[in-house]
Scaffold this motif. Structure first.
Motif, PDB file in Angstrom:
ATOM      1  N   SER A  12       0.925  -1.241  -0.009  1.00 18.89           N
ATOM      2  CA  SER A  12      -0.089   0.099   0.082  1.00 18.89           C
ATOM      3  C   SER A  12       0.807   1.273  -0.090  1.00 18.89           C
ATOM      4  CB  SER A  12      -0.931  -0.025   1.480  1.00 18.89           C
ATOM      5  OG  SER A  12      -0.122   0.168   2.373  1.00 18.89           O
ATOM      6  N   PHE A  13       0.281   2.567  -0.495  1.00 18.05           N
ATOM      7  CA  PHE A  13       0.949   3.528  -0.703  1.00 18.05           C
ATOM      8  C   PHE A  13       1.459   3.939   0.832  1.00 18.05           C
ATOM      9  CE2 PHE A  13      -1.400   4.220  -4.568  1.00 18.05           C
ATOM     10  CZ  PHE A  13      -0.277   4.236  -5.538  1.00 18.05           C
ATOM     11  N   ASP A  14       0.481   3.858   1.743  1.00 18.30           N
ATOM     12  CA  ASP A  14       0.546   4.133   3.258  1.00 18.30           C
ATOM     13  C   ASP A  14       1.860   3.420   3.656  1.00 18.30           C
ATOM     14  OD1 ASP A  14      -1.356   5.865   3.259  1.00 18.30           O
ATOM     15  OD2 ASP A  14      -2.691   4.434   4.057  1.00 18.30           O
ATOM     16  N   ASP A  15       1.958   1.994   3.326  1.00 19.84           N
ATOM     17  CA  ASP A  15       3.119   1.239   4.042  1.00 19.84           C
ATOM     18  C   ASP A  15       4.342   1.859   3.487  1.00 19.84           C
ATOM     19  OD1 ASP A  15       1.748  -0.276   5.638  1.00 19.84           O
ATOM     20  OD2 ASP A  15       1.246  -1.884   4.111  1.00 19.84           O
ATOM     21  N   LEU A  16       4.386   2.174   2.041  1.00 18.37           N
ATOM     22  CA  LEU A  16       5.665   2.766   1.336  1.00 18.37           C
ATOM     23  C   LEU A  16       6.171   4.171   1.911  1.00 18.37           C
ATOM     24  CD1 LEU A  16       4.885   1.502  -2.229  1.00 18.37           C
ATOM     25  CD2 LEU A  16       6.742   0.726  -0.713  1.00 18.37           C
ATOM     26  N   ASP A  17       4.974   4.806   2.396  1.00 15.06           N
ATOM     27  CA  ASP A  17       5.234   6.040   2.772  1.00 15.06           C
ATOM     28  C   ASP A  17       6.166   6.061   4.466  1.00 15.06           C
ATOM     29  OD1 ASP A  17       4.248   7.638   0.737  1.00 15.06           O
ATOM     30  OD2 ASP A  17       2.487   7.853   1.465  1.00 15.06           O
ATOM     31  N   ARG A  18       5.334   5.097   5.064  1.00 19.11           N
ATOM     32  CA  ARG A  18       6.000   4.916   6.471  1.00 19.11           C
ATOM     33  C   ARG A  18       7.456   4.204   6.179  1.00 19.11           C
ATOM     34  NH1 ARG A  18       0.630   3.473   7.881  1.00 19.11           N
ATOM     35  NH2 ARG A  18       0.811   1.251   7.012  1.00 19.11           N
ATOM     36  N   GLU A  19       7.489   3.483   5.352  1.00 23.59           N
ATOM     37  CA  GLU A  19       8.904   3.224   5.138  1.00 23.59           C
ATOM     38  C   GLU A  19       9.896   4.124   4.578  1.00 23.59           C
ATOM     39  OE1 GLU A  19      11.771  -0.360   4.664  1.00 23.59           O
ATOM     40  OE2 GLU A  19      10.329   0.330   6.052  1.00 23.59           O
ATOM     41  N   MET A  20       9.469   5.089   3.890  1.00 23.73           N
ATOM     42  CA  MET A  20      10.383   5.959   3.730  1.00 23.73           C
ATOM     43  C   MET A  20      10.557   6.793   4.794  1.00 23.73           C
ATOM     44  SD  MET A  20       8.736   7.323  -0.128  1.00 23.73           S
ATOM     45  CE  MET A  20       9.895   8.888  -0.072  1.00 23.73           C
ATOM     46  N   GLU A  21       9.647   7.356   5.685  1.00 25.15           N
ATOM     47  CA  GLU A  21       9.813   8.090   6.718  1.00 25.15           C
ATOM     48  C   GLU A  21      10.864   7.217   7.971  1.00 25.15           C
ATOM     49  OE1 GLU A  21       8.971  11.424   7.186  1.00 25.15           O
ATOM     50  OE2 GLU A  21       8.218  11.039   5.034  1.00 25.15           O
ATOM     51  N   ARG A  22      10.592   6.097   7.885  1.00 23.54           N
ATOM     52  CA  ARG A  22      11.520   5.305   8.711  1.00 23.54           C
ATOM     53  C   ARG A  22      13.048   5.511   8.419  1.00 23.54           C
ATOM     54  NH1 ARG A  22      13.895  -0.027   9.343  1.00 23.54           N
ATOM     55  NH2 ARG A  22      13.375  -0.471   7.254  1.00 23.54           N
ATOM     56  N   LEU A  23      13.013   5.246   7.066  1.00 18.30           N
ATOM     57  CA  LEU A  23      14.651   5.376   6.454  1.00 18.30           C
ATOM     58  C   LEU A  23      15.157   6.812   6.551  1.00 18.30           C
ATOM     59  CD1 LEU A  23      14.353   2.948   3.493  1.00 18.30           C
ATOM     60  CD2 LEU A  23      15.575   2.546   5.527  1.00 18.30           C
ATOM     61  N   LYS A  24      14.214   7.835   6.124  1.00 14.13           N
ATOM     62  CA  LYS A  24      14.456   9.126   6.492  1.00 14.13           C
ATOM     63  C   LYS A  24      15.049   9.750   7.774  1.00 14.13           C
ATOM     64  CE  LYS A  24      11.894  11.394   2.668  1.00 14.13           C
ATOM     65  NZ  LYS A  24      10.822  12.381   2.223  1.00 14.13           N
ATOM     66  N   ALA A  25      14.316   8.960   8.753  1.00 15.48           N
ATOM     67  CA  ALA A  25      14.590   9.283  10.298  1.00 15.48           C
ATOM     68  C   ALA A  25      16.124   8.621  10.555  1.00 15.48           C
ATOM     69  CB  ALA A  25      13.602   8.615  10.973  1.00 15.48           C
ATOM     70  N   MET A  26      16.411   7.583   9.932  1.00 12.94           N
ATOM     71  CA  MET A  26      17.821   7.240  10.091  1.00 12.94           C
ATOM     72  C   MET A  26      18.754   7.925   9.467  1.00 12.94           C
ATOM     73  SD  MET A  26      17.435   2.942   9.202  1.00 12.94           S
ATOM     74  CE  MET A  26      16.324   2.229  10.176  1.00 12.94           C
ATOM     75  N   SER A  27      18.426   8.661   8.598  1.00 14.58           N
ATOM     76  CA  SER A  27      19.521   9.583   7.613  1.00 14.58           C
ATOM     77  C   SER A  27      19.442  11.048   8.253  1.00 14.58           C
ATOM     78  CB  SER A  27      19.312   9.470   6.350  1.00 14.58           C
ATOM     79  OG  SER A  27      18.069  10.252   6.032  1.00 14.58           O
ATOM     80  N   GLY A  28      18.755  11.297   9.322  1.00 19.87           N
ATOM     81  CA  GLY A  28      18.528  12.577  10.111  1.00 19.87           C
ATOM     82  C   GLY A  28      17.980  13.695   9.223  1.00 19.87           C
ATOM     83  N   GLY A  29      16.815  12.969   8.409  1.00 17.79           N
ATOM     84  CA  GLY A  29      16.072  13.877   7.601  1.00 17.79           C
ATOM     85  C   GLY A  29      16.256  13.958   6.193  1.00 17.79           C
TER      86      GLY A  29
END
Length: 213
Positions: free
Chosen positions: A16-33
Protein backbone atom coordinates in the motif's frame (compact mmCIF):
# COMPACT_ATOMS: atom_id res chain seq x y z
CA UNK A 1 22.75 -5.17 -8.31
CA UNK A 2 19.87 -5.63 -10.72
CA UNK A 3 18.87 -2.52 -12.69
CA UNK A 4 16.64 -0.45 -10.42
CA UNK A 5 14.81 1.27 -13.24
CA UNK A 6 13.36 -1.98 -14.57
CA UNK A 7 10.94 -1.95 -11.60
CA UNK A 8 7.39 -2.20 -13.03
CA UNK A 9 5.21 0.87 -12.77
CA UNK A 10 2.68 -1.26 -10.88
CA UNK A 11 5.21 -2.17 -8.20
CA UNK A 12 3.55 0.10 -5.64
CA UNK A 13 0.37 -1.97 -5.94
CA UNK A 14 2.18 -4.84 -4.20
CA UNK A 15 2.40 -2.76 -1.01
CA UNK A 16 0.00 0.00 0.00
CA UNK A 17 1.02 3.60 -0.54
CA UNK A 18 0.67 4.16 3.20
CA UNK A 19 3.12 1.35 3.95
CA UNK A 20 5.60 2.69 1.41
CA UNK A 21 5.27 6.19 2.83
CA UNK A 22 5.91 4.84 6.32
CA UNK A 23 8.97 2.96 5.07
CA UNK A 24 10.30 6.14 3.48
CA UNK A 25 9.81 8.05 6.71
CA UNK A 26 11.51 5.30 8.72
CA UNK A 27 14.57 5.43 6.49
CA UNK A 28 14.57 9.23 6.40
CA UNK A 29 14.68 9.26 10.19
CA UNK A 30 17.80 7.07 10.06
CA UNK A 31 19.46 9.61 7.77
CA UNK A 32 18.61 12.57 9.97
CA UNK A 33 15.85 13.80 7.71
CA UNK A 34 17.69 13.33 4.40
CA UNK A 35 16.83 10.99 1.55
CA UNK A 36 15.36 7.60 2.44
CA UNK A 37 18.13 6.09 0.28
CA UNK A 38 20.91 7.64 2.37
CA UNK A 39 21.11 4.73 4.88
CA UNK A 40 21.78 2.32 1.99
CA UNK A 41 24.54 4.49 0.55
CA UNK A 42 26.08 4.94 3.99
CA UNK A 43 26.42 1.17 4.23
CA UNK A 44 28.86 1.24 1.30
CA UNK A 45 30.90 3.93 3.09
CA UNK A 46 31.29 1.72 6.14
CA UNK A 47 34.96 1.63 7.20
CA UNK A 48 35.10 -2.17 7.34
CA UNK A 49 33.69 -2.51 3.84
CA UNK A 50 36.04 0.16 2.48
CA UNK A 51 38.92 -1.79 4.03
CA UNK A 52 37.73 -4.89 2.15
CA UNK A 53 37.67 -2.90 -1.10
CA UNK A 54 41.20 -1.66 -0.44
CA UNK A 55 42.41 -5.19 0.29
CA UNK A 56 40.71 -6.49 -2.86
CA UNK A 57 42.51 -3.89 -4.98
CA UNK A 58 45.86 -4.36 -3.24
CA UNK A 59 45.85 -8.14 -3.72
CA UNK A 60 45.07 -7.91 -7.46
CA UNK A 61 46.98 -4.77 -8.45
CA UNK A 62 49.90 -6.64 -9.99
CA UNK A 63 47.66 -7.92 -12.80
CA UNK A 64 46.91 -4.34 -13.85
CA UNK A 65 50.53 -3.42 -14.57
CA UNK A 66 50.20 -5.14 -17.94
CA UNK A 67 50.94 -3.18 -21.10
CA UNK A 68 48.09 -3.42 -23.59
CA UNK A 69 48.89 -2.96 -27.29
CA UNK A 70 46.20 -1.56 -29.58
CA UNK A 71 43.56 -1.32 -26.85
CA UNK A 72 43.57 -5.03 -25.97
CA UNK A 73 43.13 -6.00 -22.32
CA UNK A 74 43.85 -9.19 -20.35
CA UNK A 75 40.82 -11.41 -19.76
CA UNK A 76 41.67 -11.54 -16.05
CA UNK A 77 40.67 -7.87 -15.76
CA UNK A 78 37.05 -8.63 -16.60
CA UNK A 79 37.11 -11.65 -14.29
CA UNK A 80 38.32 -9.45 -11.42
CA UNK A 81 35.62 -6.89 -12.24
CA UNK A 82 33.04 -9.65 -11.94
CA UNK A 83 34.41 -10.52 -8.48
CA UNK A 84 34.35 -6.82 -7.57
CA UNK A 85 30.69 -6.47 -8.57
CA UNK A 86 29.80 -9.64 -6.65
CA UNK A 87 31.47 -8.20 -3.55
CA UNK A 88 29.28 -5.09 -3.78
CA UNK A 89 26.14 -7.12 -4.48
CA UNK A 90 26.83 -9.28 -1.45
CA UNK A 91 27.39 -6.21 0.71
CA UNK A 92 24.10 -4.73 -0.51
CA UNK A 93 22.35 -7.78 0.90
CA UNK A 94 24.13 -7.20 4.22
CA UNK A 95 23.08 -3.53 4.24
CA UNK A 96 19.45 -4.34 3.44
CA UNK A 97 19.34 -7.03 6.11
CA UNK A 98 20.64 -4.53 8.68
CA UNK A 99 17.89 -2.12 7.57
CA UNK A 100 15.27 -4.86 7.92
CA UNK A 101 14.65 -4.87 4.17
CA UNK A 102 14.83 -7.39 1.35
CA UNK A 103 16.09 -6.78 -2.16
CA UNK A 104 12.50 -6.98 -3.40
CA UNK A 105 11.27 -4.41 -0.89
CA UNK A 106 14.19 -2.13 -1.78
CA UNK A 107 13.39 -2.36 -5.49
CA UNK A 108 9.74 -1.74 -4.72
CA UNK A 109 10.59 1.34 -2.69
CA UNK A 110 12.79 2.65 -5.51
CA UNK A 111 9.94 2.05 -7.96
CA UNK A 112 7.63 4.05 -5.71
CA UNK A 113 10.13 6.91 -5.44
CA UNK A 114 10.53 6.82 -9.22
CA UNK A 115 6.76 7.19 -9.63
CA UNK A 116 6.76 10.17 -7.26
CA UNK A 117 9.55 11.86 -9.21
CA UNK A 118 7.94 11.24 -12.60
CA UNK A 119 4.30 11.95 -11.67
CA UNK A 120 4.71 14.75 -9.11
CA UNK A 121 8.02 16.22 -10.24
CA UNK A 122 9.38 15.78 -6.70
CA UNK A 123 13.03 14.76 -6.93
CA UNK A 124 13.88 15.52 -3.30
CA UNK A 125 14.87 11.87 -2.85
CA UNK A 126 17.48 12.24 -5.62
CA UNK A 127 16.78 8.69 -6.80
CA UNK A 128 18.98 8.83 -9.88
CA UNK A 129 21.93 10.28 -7.97
CA UNK A 130 21.76 7.65 -5.24
CA UNK A 131 21.25 4.74 -7.62
CA UNK A 132 24.22 5.89 -9.72
CA UNK A 133 26.36 5.93 -6.58
CA UNK A 134 25.05 2.62 -5.28
CA UNK A 135 25.58 0.86 -8.64
CA UNK A 136 28.97 2.45 -9.40
CA UNK A 137 30.68 -0.95 -9.08
CA UNK A 138 28.96 -1.94 -12.34
CA UNK A 139 31.02 0.59 -14.31
CA UNK A 140 34.06 -1.16 -15.78
CA UNK A 141 35.99 2.05 -16.49
CA UNK A 142 35.57 3.22 -12.88
CA UNK A 143 36.83 -0.16 -11.71
CA UNK A 144 39.91 0.16 -13.92
CA UNK A 145 40.66 3.62 -12.51
CA UNK A 146 40.49 2.17 -9.00
CA UNK A 147 42.92 -0.60 -9.91
CA UNK A 148 45.32 1.68 -11.81
CA UNK A 149 45.31 4.05 -8.85
CA UNK A 150 46.22 1.19 -6.53
CA UNK A 151 49.11 0.16 -8.82
CA UNK A 152 50.46 3.72 -8.73
CA UNK A 153 50.01 3.89 -4.95
CA UNK A 154 52.04 0.71 -4.50
CA UNK A 155 54.71 1.90 -6.92
CA UNK A 156 55.05 5.23 -5.12
CA UNK A 157 55.14 3.49 -1.76
CA UNK A 158 57.99 1.35 -3.02
CA UNK A 159 59.73 4.41 -4.46
CA UNK A 160 59.49 2.92 -7.94
CA UNK A 161 58.00 5.95 -9.65
CA UNK A 162 56.43 9.34 -9.15
CA UNK A 163 54.38 11.54 -11.44
CA UNK A 164 56.65 13.29 -13.93
CA UNK A 165 59.33 10.62 -13.71
CA UNK A 166 60.11 8.00 -16.32
CA UNK A 167 59.45 4.31 -15.96
CA UNK A 168 60.53 1.31 -17.97
CA UNK A 169 57.86 -1.06 -19.25
CA UNK A 170 58.00 -4.33 -21.15
CA UNK A 171 56.15 -4.30 -24.49
CA UNK A 172 55.24 -7.37 -26.54
CA UNK A 173 55.35 -6.85 -30.29
CA UNK A 174 51.99 -7.96 -31.76
CA UNK A 175 51.59 -10.20 -34.79
CA UNK A 176 51.96 -8.36 -38.08
CA UNK A 177 54.24 -5.63 -36.69
CA UNK A 178 57.98 -5.14 -36.80
CA UNK A 179 60.93 -2.78 -36.45
CA UNK A 180 60.34 0.92 -37.13
CA UNK A 181 56.57 0.73 -36.85
CA UNK A 182 54.63 2.92 -34.41
CA UNK A 183 52.82 0.86 -31.76
CA UNK A 184 50.06 2.29 -29.57
CA UNK A 185 50.25 0.90 -26.03
CA UNK A 186 47.99 1.48 -23.00
CA UNK A 187 49.58 1.43 -19.55
CA UNK A 188 47.71 2.32 -16.36
CA UNK A 189 44.95 3.92 -18.40
CA UNK A 190 47.26 6.14 -20.46
CA UNK A 191 48.02 5.81 -24.17
CA UNK A 192 51.64 5.83 -25.34
CA UNK A 193 52.95 5.61 -28.91
CA UNK A 194 56.24 3.76 -29.17
CA UNK A 195 58.46 2.87 -32.11
CA UNK A 196 59.41 -0.79 -32.26
CA UNK A 197 63.25 -0.97 -32.09
CA UNK A 198 65.39 -2.60 -34.72
CA UNK A 199 65.85 -6.32 -34.24
CA UNK A 200 62.43 -6.88 -32.63
CA UNK A 201 59.70 -8.77 -34.44
CA UNK A 202 56.30 -10.25 -33.64
CA UNK A 203 56.24 -12.18 -30.37
CA UNK A 204 59.39 -10.50 -29.03
CA UNK A 205 59.45 -8.15 -26.02
CA UNK A 206 61.32 -4.86 -25.87
CA UNK A 207 61.90 -2.38 -23.05
CA UNK A 208 60.64 1.21 -23.39
CA UNK A 209 60.88 4.27 -21.14
CA UNK A 210 57.67 6.26 -20.64
CA UNK A 211 56.86 9.44 -18.73
CA UNK A 212 54.40 8.84 -15.89
CA UNK A 213 51.39 11.18 -16.09
Amino acid sequence: LAPIFSVPKTASAMTSFDDLDREMERLKAMSGGGSSLEPVLRGFHDANFQACVQQFAAERASAFQATCPDGSQPLIWTEYHKEYREMFESHLQTILHALDMTEDSFHELCGYIQEIEENLGDDSENLYGYIKAITSSEEYDSFLQLMFGEVQRQQQEAGACMEGQTQEIQVLVPEGMGPGQLLAVDYLGQRYELYIPEGYGAGMTFCASIAIH
